[in-house]
Scaffold this active site. Structure first.
Site, PDB file in Angstrom:
ATOM      1  N   ASP A  14     -48.751  29.191  28.126  1.00  0.00           N
ATOM      2  CA  ASP A  14     -49.136  29.705  29.439  1.00  0.00           C
ATOM      3  C   ASP A  14     -48.223  29.197  30.550  1.00  0.00           C
ATOM      4  O   ASP A  14     -48.673  28.762  31.609  1.00  0.00           O
ATOM      5  CB  ASP A  14     -50.595  29.342  29.747  1.00  0.00           C
ATOM      6  CG  ASP A  14     -51.209  30.259  30.808  1.00  0.00           C
ATOM      7  OD1 ASP A  14     -50.489  31.151  31.297  1.00  0.00           O
ATOM      8  OD2 ASP A  14     -52.388  30.069  31.149  1.00  0.00           O
ATOM      9  N   HIS A  38     -49.851  33.721  32.585  1.00  0.00           N
ATOM     10  CA  HIS A  38     -50.815  34.775  32.892  1.00  0.00           C
ATOM     11  C   HIS A  38     -50.701  35.258  34.339  1.00  0.00           C
ATOM     12  O   HIS A  38     -51.249  36.303  34.681  1.00  0.00           O
ATOM     13  CB  HIS A  38     -52.245  34.315  32.569  1.00  0.00           C
ATOM     14  CG  HIS A  38     -52.815  33.284  33.476  1.00  0.00           C
ATOM     15  ND1 HIS A  38     -52.898  31.957  33.147  1.00  0.00           N
ATOM     16  CD2 HIS A  38     -53.357  33.372  34.705  1.00  0.00           C
ATOM     17  CE1 HIS A  38     -53.465  31.275  34.122  1.00  0.00           C
ATOM     18  NE2 HIS A  38     -53.756  32.119  35.095  1.00  0.00           N
ATOM     19  N   SER A  73     -53.735  28.931  39.845  1.00  0.00           N
ATOM     20  CA  SER A  73     -52.934  29.005  38.620  1.00  0.00           C
ATOM     21  C   SER A  73     -51.449  28.843  38.908  1.00  0.00           C
ATOM     22  O   SER A  73     -50.889  29.535  39.749  1.00  0.00           O
ATOM     23  CB  SER A  73     -53.147  30.354  37.930  1.00  0.00           C
ATOM     24  OG  SER A  73     -54.317  30.350  37.180  1.00  0.00           O
TER      25      SER A  73
END
Length: 573
Positions: free
Chosen positions: A171, A140, A249
């Site tokens: 992901d 993402h 992230s």
């Protein structure tokens, strides 16, 4: 508790009946929250402090004085602090030459207006170097990217990066950088094992609130399958109590001198509850890329099962007291299991590992996990030995496992949506990203029939799509048909529609005077074919649409469909 997404609305793609998770790129500030069934508890404290007003004695013959108890306590604290400081210093030393900051420029398509994109946006995330001069980050972080830059710690220079492979279900993404200058002084991190409960990990990355690298400490709270919000996939994840914030992230969670996982989600409303992708999922992703040169996906057996915890149902299906397993309630017609297994078979074991009545298998000492984890860790086209109970008799079957695509795609990152326009009717395949255009509360605001099909229907044949009329671009040719929007197209001139490409071919190759489309609810759309063809180019010009169809539908030059697309393109000024 609520799981929150911290990325922009365009990347909030999933809903789950049980849980929804969170993106951690920065500077995304739009959130979507949905209920989660299970409450997430905080980890148990590892220290006990006695009441100073109570008198305590050791197991030795003489009691310990108050003064010595305090000294021993202080010494223990200093030792623990020294150990924590050493682990922290080790994590920092590893991170300095391995963890990078990622800058992404991305553009998402509009699914209501599939011939155009939405506005460009910028976001930031983290990543880390692994062997082979590659960088691991979250999918993402670079989804729908148009430009990616990477900056290493202590350097003012940003280097252009290319996305080599990306797996939206897990992901994860792999980046490569050609610049030799970037790789000077960089060290790769090694992937470790799944940490034990209550072990400490250090999450390293570039969260919001500053530009420099950040290190936070957390304790492993649980290891279990979790909904990956970005790819709407149920895979193993590790819950920790570290403060994972937007921008973390893709950063590593370090345990000792190895990577224990990749930060990717957090829990809204919780006190420092974050999630990391464990190393078995990371290794599965990397191994697939190394073996095939691209992302290969995660396997599924294609069956839905229900627990057999009730004694009555176990008795009815002739299970002995020693038997445990789960009951098959639905089978995907495109799976290999559909040819071998039957509905109401009881799956007793997978690859020789007994399955509990709750659908779990042993993971580690006193830990269990759903047997779906064993299925997902299989390589595509690998076989599994499945033991089932059928009408009171045990059978063993070899079943080939592979990734299975749903009838209605749950995501469509890094690609343009398909569309076809004829006589002002905009035909598109039904996808969950299309339904997400109805807003954050899309589950309640989008057409109920479409929502139910998106979440529950299974494909009956390969390459099948549900084709719908997304909207009607008004013209004299379609006046009175505007209420037919959001209905599924089932037949064209009596022929069942398989997918959008098939619908396009049926319309473009029509050799009759009239064109008839059968829709949901017994509705009918009927047009004079030649009049509709002539009106199409005028409608496209009026709405400034360059082509009557998306690029993936363009076929050979001598095909009428291509001729129509070319004529429509030249008609637009």
């Amino acid at each position: 508790m609520l799981l929150r997404s911290i990325r922009t609305v365009e990347h909030l793609r999933r809903i789950s009946a049980s849980s929804v998770s969170a993106y951690l790129t920065s500077p995304s500030l739009v959130s979507r929250a949905l209920p989660r069934e299970s409450a997430l508890s905080s980890p148990i404290s590892r220290f006990y402090y006695s009441n100073p007003h109570h008198r305590h004695t050791t197991t030795t013959s003489s009691p310990v004085s108050s003064r010595w108890r305090i000294s021993i306590r202080h010494m223990s604290r200093r030792r623990n602090a020294a150990k924590g400081s050493a682990a922290y210093s080790s994590a920092v030393d590893l991170a300095m030459d391995s963890v990078v900051k990622i800058f992404t420029v991305s553009t998402s398509p509009s699914y209501f207006l599939p011939w155009q994109n939405k506005s460009q946006r910028e976001s930031m995330g983290s990543g880390f170097v692994i062997s082979g001069r590659r960088i691991i980050t979250n999918a993402h972080v670079v989804a729908d990217h148009s430009f990616v830059l990477v900056r290493k710690h202590g350097s003012p220079i940003k280097h252009r990066a290319k996305v080599e492979a990306i797996g939206h279900e897990c992901d994860l993404a792999v980046l490569v950088i050609d610049s030799e200058v970037f790789w000077e002084g960089m060290n790769s991190l090694e992937l470790g094992d799944i940490p034990l409960l209550r072990e400490e990990v250090f999450v390293v990355g570039y969260p919001q609130g500053g530009d420099n690298i950040s290190v936070t400490k957390g304790v492993v709270s649980r290891v279990e399958p979790t909904q990956y919000v970005h790819g709407a996939t149920q895979l193993m994840a590790i819950q920790i109590d570290a403060a994972i914030n937007p921008g973390n992230s893709g950063g590593p969670a370090i345990m000792g001198n190895k990577v224990a996982g990749v930060a990717f989600q957090n829990l809204a409303g919780g006190e420092n509850i974050g999630y990391i992708i464990p190393t078995p999922v990371i290794k599965h992703f990397i191994n697939g890329v190394e073996e095939s040169g691209k992302y290969t996906g995660f396997c599924s057996m294609g069956v839905s099962c229900q627990p057999m915890e009730n004694a009555q149902i176990r008795s009815i299906y002739q299970m002995s007291s020693e038997m445990t397993g789960v009951l098959i309630s639905k089978i995907n017609p495109l799976s290999d299991a559909h040819k071998i297994l039957n509905k109401e078979d009881v799956i007793l074991a997978f690859d020789g590992v007994p399955i509990g009545n709750d659908g779990t298998v042993p993971l580690r000492k006193k830990e269990r996990i759903t047997f779906d984890h064993m299925v997902s860790m299989k390589k595509p086209n690998e076989t599994a030995l499945v033991k089932v109970l059928r009408e009171g008799k045990e059978h063993e079957f070899c079943i080939t496992l592979r990734p299975l695509q749903p009838l209605v795609p749950v995501h469509q990152f890094d690609q343009l949506p398909s569309y076809y326009i004829f006589a002002g009717f905009v035909f598109v395949p039904l996808t969950q990203p299309y339904l997400h255009e109805y807003g954050e509360d899309w589950y309640n605001t989008c057409p109920r029939r479409l929502c139910e099909r998106a979440l529950r229907d299974l494909p009956e044949k390969s390459n099948q799509q549900l084709v719908i009329i997304s909207q009607v671009l008004m013209d004299d040719i379609n006046t009175g048909f505007e209420r037919l929007a959001e209905l599924q197209v089932k037949k064209v001139n009596g022929v069942e529609v398989d997918n959008l490409r098939h619908l396009c071919q049926l319309i473009e190759n029509c050799d009759t005077e009239n064109l008839k489309l059968d829709l949901d609810d017994g509705r009918v759309l009927a047009l004079k074919y030649q009049d509709a063809r002539l009106a199409t180019s005028l409608i496209l010009k009026r709405h400034r649409i360059a082509s009557a169809m998306s690029s993936d539908l363009l076929i050979e030059q001598n095909n009428p469909a291509t001729e129509l697309a070319a004529s429509c393109s030249t008609a637009v000024v």
